[in-house]
Design an enzyme around this catalytic site. Structure first.
Site, PDB file in Angstrom:
ATOM      1  N   PHE A  95      21.263  26.046  16.777  1.00  0.00           N
ATOM      2  CA  PHE A  95      22.135  26.905  17.527  1.00  0.00           C
ATOM      3  C   PHE A  95      22.279  26.381  18.988  1.00  0.00           C
ATOM      4  CE2 PHE A  95      22.734  30.407  20.528  1.00  0.00           C
ATOM      5  CZ  PHE A  95      23.632  30.791  19.964  1.00  0.00           C
TER       6      PHE A  95
ATOM      7  N   ASP B 151      19.136  19.921  23.586  1.00  0.00           N
ATOM      8  CA  ASP B 151      19.181  21.218  24.012  1.00  0.00           C
ATOM      9  C   ASP B 151      17.985  21.852  24.362  1.00  0.00           C
ATOM     10  OD1 ASP B 151      19.986  23.879  24.110  1.00  0.00           O
ATOM     11  OD2 ASP B 151      21.194  24.068  22.538  1.00  0.00           O
TER      12      ASP B 151
ATOM     13  N   LYS C 242      19.320  29.576  30.246  1.00  0.00           N
ATOM     14  CA  LYS C 242      18.276  30.620  30.265  1.00  0.00           C
ATOM     15  C   LYS C 242      17.106  30.596  31.521  1.00  0.00           C
ATOM     16  CE  LYS C 242      18.559  31.870  25.511  1.00  0.00           C
ATOM     17  NZ  LYS C 242      19.407  31.041  24.568  1.00  0.00           N
TER      18      LYS C 242
HETATM   19  C1  LIG Z   1      20.612  30.627  24.206  1.00  0.00           C
HETATM   20  C2  LIG Z   1      20.903  29.310  23.631  1.00  0.00           C
HETATM   21  C3  LIG Z   1      22.258  28.515  23.951  1.00  0.00           C
HETATM   22  C4  LIG Z   1      23.311  29.429  24.221  1.00  0.00           C
HETATM   23  O1  LIG Z   1      23.355  29.858  25.620  1.00  0.00           O
HETATM   24  P1  LIG Z   1      24.274  30.774  26.243  1.00  0.00           P
HETATM   25  O2  LIG Z   1      23.812  31.032  27.855  1.00  0.00           O
HETATM   26  O3  LIG Z   1      24.201  32.246  25.589  1.00  0.00           O
HETATM   27  O4  LIG Z   1      25.635  30.333  26.166  1.00  0.00           O
HETATM   28  C5  LIG Z   1      22.443  27.416  23.451  1.00  0.00           C
HETATM   29  N1  LIG Z   1      21.429  26.694  22.885  1.00  0.00           N
HETATM   30  C6  LIG Z   1      20.208  27.183  22.696  1.00  0.00           C
HETATM   31  C7  LIG Z   1      19.070  26.492  22.096  1.00  0.00           C
HETATM   32  C8  LIG Z   1      19.810  28.670  23.084  1.00  0.00           C
HETATM   33  O5  LIG Z   1      18.564  29.032  22.755  1.00  0.00           O
END
Ligand SMILES: *Cc1c(COP(=O)(O)O)cnc(C)c1O
Length: 389
Positions: free
Chosen positions: A129, A217, A246
């Protein structure tokens, strides 16, 4: 209150909070809850941290925004601090995780282009994701994210998470077109799936050998969540590119893409940008969050309480016929159930005053603030044990 004027992208519980402090939240009736979601791994230093409140208030009274037409002192400071902590060299600031990943994908394209690859490919993982923009959605896996939005941007190849053999197979077929590999060190949205031991190290070596960028990520795993500043630090490796969001802003929107060496020099004036990205408020907040984590010893606390929580959950639930697996690192823990339970998150708040997240229908995900204490660990264990009775 009904939400007739909102597009129905979410299915929120009929529960609304008015106030938070540390690990606790209060609803409109004044009932107290223990927060083991932290706004999905966002409020890592807890709600309404007094030092953060003071920094936000002061910065709001001084200056919120000037744009990147002018240099921004707090932006430089935050970049410098993140570089120190990560071993990467330079940062670009966004407003969200998806945008930070878009930045990383643009770096991958530039890296490929510089090497003379006509249509550079990025390797991504099953169950990944990475966000909800067209590009990051294309890099993500699973019909729930992608259904109805075809055609998506192409130029991604998917392999099994943790599967070096699959990677070798696609190398034979596409190797000369591959510019980068993008992955989460622990897959959060898919239910806290941890890479097999040695995988990240092997992948790091493989990327180096082939001249591919290793892009991590760390949007969910970063900022202390797993007990180190970034999850890659458990593995003794350094990626070429890392994305954050986050927990970096503890609720104030901010994203960042960091890179090292020649990759950090790929963008040139005009090749990327953002109106809000890196504004004085968001960057001061980022600096303050990092300071709080350092000064309160929250990395050590997340590591210690995380290990404790994992051990206690295993002690109580390992024999449970409905529990398939309990896994995670630091304060990022998943409990995979054999079958979906009805209204698990709803029952947790109503019956036990505990906020939990349930992902993929049957994986309980725990992401409490990094300030969690031993008493709260017991509260979580007791509530979850009763919920599954
Ligand atoms: C939450 C998340 C995203 C997306 O972040 P947004 O601020 O909602 O765009 C991307 N990658 C990972 C691993 C995430 O947990």
């Amino acid at each position: 209150m009904t939400a007739v004027c909102l597009m129905s992208t979410y299915q929120p519980l009929a529960l609304s909070f008015t106030r938070g402090l540390g690990t606790r939240l209060w609803d409109q009736q004044g009932r107290e809850y223990l927060d083991a979601v932290a706004g999905v791994a966002v409020t890592n230093v807890g709600h309404s941290h007094p030092r953060l409140v003071a920094a936000i208030s002061e910065q709001a009274s001084l200056l919120l925004h000037t744009s990147n037409l002018y240099s921004i002192d707090w932006q430089q400071r935050l970049a410098e601090r993140l570089a120190q902590l990560s071993g990467l060299d330079r940062a670009f600031f966004n407003n969200s995780g998806a945008e930070a990943n878009e930045t990383a994908l643009k770096l991958a394209r530039l890296h490929g282009w510089k090497k003379g690859i006509e249509q550079p490919l990025v390797v991504v993982m099953e169950n990944a994701f990475h966000g909800r923009t067209l590009g990051t959605m294309a890099a993500s896996d699973g019909p729930s994210v992608r259904l109805g939005f075809q055609r998506l941007p192409g130029d991604f190849i998917k392999v099994g998470f943790g599967d070096m053999t699959a990677l070798e197979a696609i190398t034979a077929q596409f190797g000369t077109r591959i510019a980068a590999v993008l992955l989460e060190p622990i897959q959060g949205e898919s239910g806290v799936l941890v890479a097999p031991p040695g995988y990240l190290k092997a992948l790091r070596d493989y990327c180096t050998r082939h001249g591919w960028l290793m892009m991590l990520d760390e949007i969910q795993t970063g900022i202390g969540r797993t007990g180190t500043w970034f999850a890659f630090q458990h593995e003794g490796i350094v990626p070429d590119v890392m994305t954050l969001a986050k927990g970096l802003g503890n609720g104030v929107p901010i994203g960042a893409c960091l890179a090292r060496g020649a990759v950090a020099e790929l963008f040139t004036p005009g090749s990327h940008g953002s109106t809000f990205g890196g504004n004085p408020l968001a960057c001061r907040v980022g600096c303050t969050v990092l300071e709080i984590i350092q000064q309160q010893g929250l990395l050590q606390n997340a590591a210690r309480q995380g290990e404790h929580l994992l051990a206690r959950l295993r002690m109580e639930l390992d024999e449970h016929p409905q529990v398939r697996a309990i896994r995670g690192k630091g304060l990022m823990i998943g409990i995979e159930l054999a079958n979906p339970y009805r209204d698990l998150a709803q029952r947790a708040v109503q019956e036990h005053g505990l906020l939990i997240n349930v992902t993929r229908g049957k994986i309980i995900r725990l992401l409490p603030p990094l300030t969690l204490d031993a008493k709260e660990v017991e509260m979580i264990v007791r509530a979850i044990t009763r919920l599954l009775d």
